[in-house]
Design a protein around this motif. Sequence first.
Motif, PDB file in Angstrom:
ATOM      1  N   ASP A 139       7.880  -1.642  12.859  1.00  0.00           N
ATOM      2  CA  ASP A 139       7.982  -2.592  11.751  1.00  0.00           C
ATOM      3  C   ASP A 139       7.488  -2.024  10.427  1.00  0.00           C
ATOM      4  O   ASP A 139       7.694  -2.631   9.371  1.00  0.00           O
ATOM      5  N   SER A 140       6.811  -0.876  10.487  1.00  0.00           N
ATOM      6  CA  SER A 140       6.279  -0.311   9.253  1.00  0.00           C
ATOM      7  C   SER A 140       7.413   0.199   8.358  1.00  0.00           C
ATOM      8  O   SER A 140       8.505   0.471   8.829  1.00  0.00           O
ATOM      9  N   VAL A 141       7.125   0.305   7.075  1.00  0.00           N
ATOM     10  CA  VAL A 141       8.133   0.704   6.089  1.00  0.00           C
ATOM     11  C   VAL A 141       7.759   2.085   5.556  1.00  0.00           C
ATOM     12  O   VAL A 141       6.719   2.241   4.920  1.00  0.00           O
ATOM     13  N   LEU A 142       8.600   3.057   5.819  1.00  0.00           N
ATOM     14  CA  LEU A 142       8.300   4.436   5.421  1.00  0.00           C
ATOM     15  C   LEU A 142       8.953   4.777   4.089  1.00  0.00           C
ATOM     16  O   LEU A 142      10.165   4.681   3.941  1.00  0.00           O
ATOM     17  N   ILE A 143       8.134   5.191   3.140  1.00  0.00           N
ATOM     18  CA  ILE A 143       8.639   5.565   1.814  1.00  0.00           C
ATOM     19  C   ILE A 143       8.341   7.035   1.536  1.00  0.00           C
ATOM     20  O   ILE A 143       7.207   7.479   1.677  1.00  0.00           O
ATOM     21  N   PHE A 144       9.364   7.758   1.148  1.00  0.00           N
ATOM     22  CA  PHE A 144       9.261   9.185   0.868  1.00  0.00           C
ATOM     23  C   PHE A 144       9.204   9.393  -0.645  1.00  0.00           C
ATOM     24  O   PHE A 144      10.137   9.017  -1.353  1.00  0.00           O
ATOM     25  N   VAL A 145       8.128   9.968  -1.131  1.00  0.00           N
ATOM     26  CA  VAL A 145       8.032  10.230  -2.575  1.00  0.00           C
ATOM     27  C   VAL A 145       8.587  11.618  -2.874  1.00  0.00           C
ATOM     28  O   VAL A 145       8.125  12.617  -2.338  1.00  0.00           O
ATOM     29  N   LEU A 146       9.594  11.643  -3.720  1.00  0.00           N
ATOM     30  CA  LEU A 146      10.238  12.899  -4.112  1.00  0.00           C
ATOM     31  C   LEU A 146       9.822  13.296  -5.527  1.00  0.00           C
ATOM     32  O   LEU A 146       9.709  12.425  -6.397  1.00  0.00           O
ATOM     33  N   PRO A 147       9.623  14.583  -5.788  1.00  0.00           N
ATOM     34  CA  PRO A 147       9.423  15.009  -7.171  1.00  0.00           C
ATOM     35  C   PRO A 147      10.770  14.915  -7.883  1.00  0.00           C
ATOM     36  O   PRO A 147      11.806  14.949  -7.223  1.00  0.00           O
ATOM     37  N   PRO A 148      10.780  14.775  -9.219  1.00  0.00           N
ATOM     38  CA  PRO A 148      12.067  14.689  -9.921  1.00  0.00           C
ATOM     39  C   PRO A 148      12.917  15.940  -9.732  1.00  0.00           C
ATOM     40  O   PRO A 148      14.133  15.873  -9.762  1.00  0.00           O
TER      41      PRO A 148
ATOM     42  N   LYS B 209       3.921 -12.245   8.617  1.00  0.00           N
ATOM     43  CA  LYS B 209       2.980 -11.163   8.913  1.00  0.00           C
ATOM     44  C   LYS B 209       2.986 -10.156   7.766  1.00  0.00           C
ATOM     45  O   LYS B 209       3.966 -10.025   7.048  1.00  0.00           O
ATOM     46  N   GLY B 210       1.881  -9.479   7.582  1.00  0.00           N
ATOM     47  CA  GLY B 210       1.793  -8.479   6.521  1.00  0.00           C
ATOM     48  C   GLY B 210       2.734  -7.315   6.770  1.00  0.00           C
ATOM     49  O   GLY B 210       3.194  -7.099   7.883  1.00  0.00           O
ATOM     50  N   ILE B 211       3.049  -6.593   5.708  1.00  0.00           N
ATOM     51  CA  ILE B 211       3.919  -5.419   5.797  1.00  0.00           C
ATOM     52  C   ILE B 211       3.044  -4.167   5.736  1.00  0.00           C
ATOM     53  O   ILE B 211       2.180  -4.048   4.861  1.00  0.00           O
ATOM     54  N   LEU B 212       3.282  -3.260   6.671  1.00  0.00           N
ATOM     55  CA  LEU B 212       2.589  -1.969   6.635  1.00  0.00           C
ATOM     56  C   LEU B 212       3.495  -0.956   5.929  1.00  0.00           C
ATOM     57  O   LEU B 212       4.538  -0.566   6.462  1.00  0.00           O
ATOM     58  N   THR B 213       3.104  -0.576   4.726  1.00  0.00           N
ATOM     59  CA  THR B 213       3.895   0.382   3.946  1.00  0.00           C
ATOM     60  C   THR B 213       3.248   1.758   4.036  1.00  0.00           C
ATOM     61  O   THR B 213       2.052   1.898   3.783  1.00  0.00           O
ATOM     62  N   VAL B 214       4.031   2.737   4.429  1.00  0.00           N
ATOM     63  CA  VAL B 214       3.518   4.095   4.577  1.00  0.00           C
ATOM     64  C   VAL B 214       4.147   4.977   3.501  1.00  0.00           C
ATOM     65  O   VAL B 214       5.352   5.175   3.481  1.00  0.00           O
ATOM     66  N   VAL B 215       3.313   5.458   2.580  1.00  0.00           N
ATOM     67  CA  VAL B 215       3.824   6.315   1.514  1.00  0.00           C
ATOM     68  C   VAL B 215       3.487   7.761   1.846  1.00  0.00           C
ATOM     69  O   VAL B 215       2.335   8.095   2.113  1.00  0.00           O
ATOM     70  N   SER B 216       4.504   8.606   1.860  1.00  0.00           N
ATOM     71  CA  SER B 216       4.283  10.008   2.160  1.00  0.00           C
ATOM     72  C   SER B 216       5.207  10.877   1.308  1.00  0.00           C
ATOM     73  O   SER B 216       5.940  10.367   0.459  1.00  0.00           O
ATOM     74  N   GLY B 217       5.165  12.149   1.538  1.00  0.00           N
ATOM     75  CA  GLY B 217       5.967  13.060   0.727  1.00  0.00           C
ATOM     76  C   GLY B 217       5.249  14.388   0.619  1.00  0.00           C
ATOM     77  O   GLY B 217       4.073  14.472   0.957  1.00  0.00           O
ATOM     78  N   PRO B 218       5.950  15.402   0.146  1.00  0.00           N
ATOM     79  CA  PRO B 218       5.325  16.724   0.061  1.00  0.00           C
ATOM     80  C   PRO B 218       4.184  16.754  -0.956  1.00  0.00           C
ATOM     81  O   PRO B 218       4.133  15.918  -1.862  1.00  0.00           O
ATOM     82  N   SER B 219       3.289  17.696  -0.790  1.00  0.00           N
ATOM     83  CA  SER B 219       2.198  17.909  -1.763  1.00  0.00           C
ATOM     84  C   SER B 219       2.784  18.088  -3.149  1.00  0.00           C
ATOM     85  O   SER B 219       3.767  18.806  -3.316  1.00  0.00           O
TER      86      SER B 219
END
Lengths: 207, 207
Positions: free
Chosen positions: A116-125, A4-14
């Motif tokens: 089953d979704s994959v949550l990814i948190f984008v951080l600033p350096p 089955k396909g993977i649902l990737t959720v990309v999020s993070g602060p503005s």
Amino acid sequence: MNRKGILTVVSGPSGAGKGTICKELLKNNENIKLSVSATTRAPREGEKEGVNYYYKTHEEFKKMIEEGDLFEYAERYGNFYGTPKAAIMENLEKGQDVLLEIEMIGALNVKKMCPDSVLIFVLPPSLEELKRRLVGRGTETEEQIEKRFSMAYEEIQTLKEYDYFIINEDVETAAKDIESIIAAEKNKTERYKEAILKEFEEEYKKC
Amino acid sequence: MNRKGILTVVSGPSGAGKGTICKELLKNNENIKLSVSATTRAPREGEKEGVNYYYKTHEEFKKMIEEGDLFEYAERYGNFYGTPKAAIMENLEKGQDVLLEIEMIGALNVKKMCPDSVLIFVLPPSLEELKRRLVGRGTETEEQIEKRFSMAYEEIQTLKEYDYFIINEDVETAAKDIESIIAAEKNKTERYKEAILKEFEEEYKKC
């Protein structure tokens, strides 16, 4: 074996750069489909209906909520953002990977409804770099920037609820990191063990 | 942020091809260090001391067990195999990734003693192909092959205790899959969240 396909959720602060990373990821991965959100906010310059968002009036959006057409929705700065449900589920069933780039409240809601979704948190350096990016964008007033910055620091605390993090030092590396995460998730035992063991059992019976 | 090294443990039934995959992986990733096991079994043709194994007498091996020098050890077909502990822990602390290619009982023991390790199960593409490989290897008698084959099917049932699986259709893809797994593990929130939040907190205080 059908995966089955993977649902990737990309999020993070503005200002962390999730939009740019997702664009880079999609450029190099035709097999990943971007889910387009619905919103009541006005289009920014250069944005296109059906590409960046489905632009809705408040009334249209309310109707979508009532009819259960949304996977999740959230209000932010007086506007609504939501994720149309049907298209995503259909794509995942077909084995199509789906990418969602959404605000943080929405991301946690998706995880609740779709574990089953994959949550990814984008951080600033760094926080310093985050502030520079918020200012550099030039789409908000000084007051809005200050509000976003202090909110961003608060939001970073919710990191623990995400499966993965990406430190956005440069866009190419960040996009590659997401590629690796999706590839690794396709080899997770937890996801596919029943299907695998069933296949081997059937072959063994024939032996 | 300093990221500790990842201990990747590759295992799977005889004939699944774990040895070949690990060789391919190491060829393309100088940053991954292979942990060399100790064994009491005799060297096969072409194998070298300190490269394939540390070859020990039964007495020497017993001494290593007694002195707690082994991370895990197991008996298989009358021989002992074990993983020297100190070098691995030292490398992980330095941020060095370590690869372990060991038998299945050993792999589960490592996971127990080191829950941060990443267990990968190498599967043959099919049972038919597995049998072909066991025969093709030509290092065992027919009886040994039959024993290994039926044992392999039993072993596949322990798949659920592994974090990831790799279906070994071709060596290059399988090695790339492991690369992705290691890369993804380096972005796992669970592993590094304390370090990240601490870093941002310290920066925020200075703001």
